[in-house]
Motif scaffolding. Structure first.
Motif, PDB file in Angstrom:
ATOM      1  N   PRO A 150       0.764  -1.184   0.022  1.00 20.43           N
ATOM      2  CA  PRO A 150      -0.038   0.124   0.095  1.00 20.43           C
ATOM      3  C   PRO A 150       0.876   1.225   0.025  1.00 20.43           C
ATOM      4  O   PRO A 150       0.581   2.327  -0.680  1.00 20.43           O
ATOM      5  N   ILE A 159      -5.911   7.126  -5.902  1.00 12.40           N
ATOM      6  CA  ILE A 159      -5.794   6.998  -4.490  1.00 12.40           C
ATOM      7  C   ILE A 159      -6.430   8.184  -3.626  1.00 12.40           C
ATOM      8  O   ILE A 159      -7.256   8.308  -2.918  1.00 12.40           O
ATOM      9  N   HIS A 162     -10.239   8.873  -4.767  1.00 11.15           N
ATOM     10  CA  HIS A 162     -11.365   8.144  -4.092  1.00 11.15           C
ATOM     11  C   HIS A 162     -11.231   8.020  -2.516  1.00 11.15           C
ATOM     12  O   HIS A 162     -11.981   7.106  -1.839  1.00 11.15           O
ATOM     13  N   ILE A 164      -9.052   6.620  -0.699  1.00 13.91           N
ATOM     14  CA  ILE A 164      -8.632   5.480  -0.094  1.00 13.91           C
ATOM     15  C   ILE A 164      -7.475   5.445   0.931  1.00 13.91           C
ATOM     16  O   ILE A 164      -6.331   6.038   0.810  1.00 13.91           O
ATOM     17  N   LEU A 166      -4.853   4.154   2.502  1.00 17.65           N
ATOM     18  CA  LEU A 166      -3.812   2.928   2.615  1.00 17.65           C
ATOM     19  C   LEU A 166      -3.531   2.206   3.709  1.00 17.65           C
ATOM     20  O   LEU A 166      -3.506   1.183   4.076  1.00 17.65           O
ATOM     21  N   ILE A 169      -5.713  -0.712   5.096  1.00 21.96           N
ATOM     22  CA  ILE A 169      -5.550  -1.902   4.164  1.00 21.96           C
ATOM     23  C   ILE A 169      -5.043  -3.076   4.920  1.00 21.96           C
ATOM     24  O   ILE A 169      -3.847  -2.976   5.103  1.00 21.96           O
ATOM     25  N   ILE A 173      -6.331  -6.136  -1.698  1.00 24.76           N
ATOM     26  CA  ILE A 173      -7.821  -5.302  -2.296  1.00 24.76           C
ATOM     27  C   ILE A 173      -7.287  -4.892  -3.619  1.00 24.76           C
ATOM     28  O   ILE A 173      -6.239  -4.237  -3.969  1.00 24.76           O
ATOM     29  N   VAL A 175      -7.680  -2.306  -6.167  1.00 25.23           N
ATOM     30  CA  VAL A 175      -8.101  -0.590  -5.961  1.00 25.23           C
ATOM     31  C   VAL A 175      -8.303   0.071  -7.416  1.00 25.23           C
ATOM     32  O   VAL A 175      -8.951   0.965  -7.568  1.00 25.23           O
ATOM     33  N   ALA A 213      -3.515  -3.675  -4.085  1.00 29.04           N
ATOM     34  CA  ALA A 213      -2.734  -3.112  -2.752  1.00 29.04           C
ATOM     35  C   ALA A 213      -2.812  -4.293  -2.015  1.00 29.04           C
ATOM     36  O   ALA A 213      -3.619  -4.857  -1.754  1.00 29.04           O
TER      37      ALA A 213
END
Length: 271
Positions: A150, A159, A162, A164, A166, A169, A173, A175, A213
């Motif tokens: 990640p 990233i 959205h 996200i 990291l 995590i 996943i 992404v 990731a």
């Protein structure tokens, strides 16, 4: 002797300079350019035998045979046209910039007009020789699956946009999944290899990319799967991230060095 100018003095630019400095590449390292003058001067001072000058881009392209771009996708838009117009060959490391069809067509036109060469090293993947060979017949599908820790995706536009997180995590996943044309914009520092694969194969729209990731990884993993008239092949590489930038694989720098060696050597191996 081939006279080289490096634009971008980060990890890849530094590795290329040290390879020339050690005599691994028989070329003259003439000049360096970077958005940070200090970084360029520090790199020049760290070399033992080569004494490249710091130069602005406009002066550099007028004094070298080959410009090696290892700056950024954004920089490609200015650097490469300037170099081609000055009659320089160019090695492009930030290949993702060529996902822009208008830019791609402009660069190919300028290279032809000025009798110059554009070089795109294989980068952090293996299998480009096979892809080049397969493209001489018909290719039905090309898929790139990239797996990274990640932390290696930190700061990527996709990233950030959205939201996200990291650091949260804790299991593998997916992404991102989509065409290479979108992938290189979503992850400009992570999947330049998608652009190289697209150029060698079936284009940016038909090349599929999946970005994963995976917190269990300590290496950057790229897998290519190709099918076509020749049959099918797959290639997988597990790259150590560069110690200076986890977004960049060490193999990307070695690929650029290998491409330079191929240019100056009197014999050629591989496709």
């Amino acid at each position: 002797m081939l006279k080289i100018g490096i634009i971008g003095c980060g990890f890849i630019g530094g590795q290329i300079c040290r390879a020339v400095d050690k005599g691994e590449v028989e070329a003259e390292l003439y000049g360096l350019c970077d958005s940070s003058v200090v970084k360029a001067l520090d790199l020049a001072a760290s070399l033992n035998t080569c004494k490249p000058q710091y130069m602005e881009i406009e002066k550099l392209v007028r004094n070298v045979d080959l410009v090696v771009e290892c700056a950024s996708q954004a920089a490609v838009r200015f650097i490469v046209p300037e170099a081609l117009k000055a009659g320089c060959d160019v090695m492009v490391l930030s290949v993702g910039a060529l996902a822009d069809k208008a830019l791609r067509e402009e660069l190919f036109r300028l290279a032809k007009e000025h009798n110059c060469k554009l070089y795109f090293p294989s980068g952090a993947v293996v299998g480009i020789d096979g892809l080049n060979s397969a493209s001489s017949a018909g290719i039905s599908s090309v898929t790139l699956t990239t797996r990274k820790p990640p932390s290696g995706l930190k700061g990527a536009p996709f990233i950030v946009e959205h939201g996200i997180e990291l650091e949260k995590i804790d299991t593998e996943i997916v992404v991102f999944e989509g065409p290479a044309s979108e992938a290189v914009k979503a992850f400009p520092a992570n999947v330049n290899v998608a652009a190289t694969i697209s150029l060698a194969g079936i284009g940016f729209e038909r090349t599929k990319v999946k970005v994963i990731a995976d917190p269990s990884l300590s290496r950057n993993v790229h897998e290519i799967a190709v099918e076509g008239d020749f049959g099918r092949f797959s290639a997988r590489v597990e790259n150590f991230p560069s110690p200076e930038n986890p977004k960049t694989s060490y193999l990307a720098a070695l690929s650029a060095i290998s491409a330079l060696k191929k240019m100056v050597n009197p014999f050629q191996i591989g496709t």
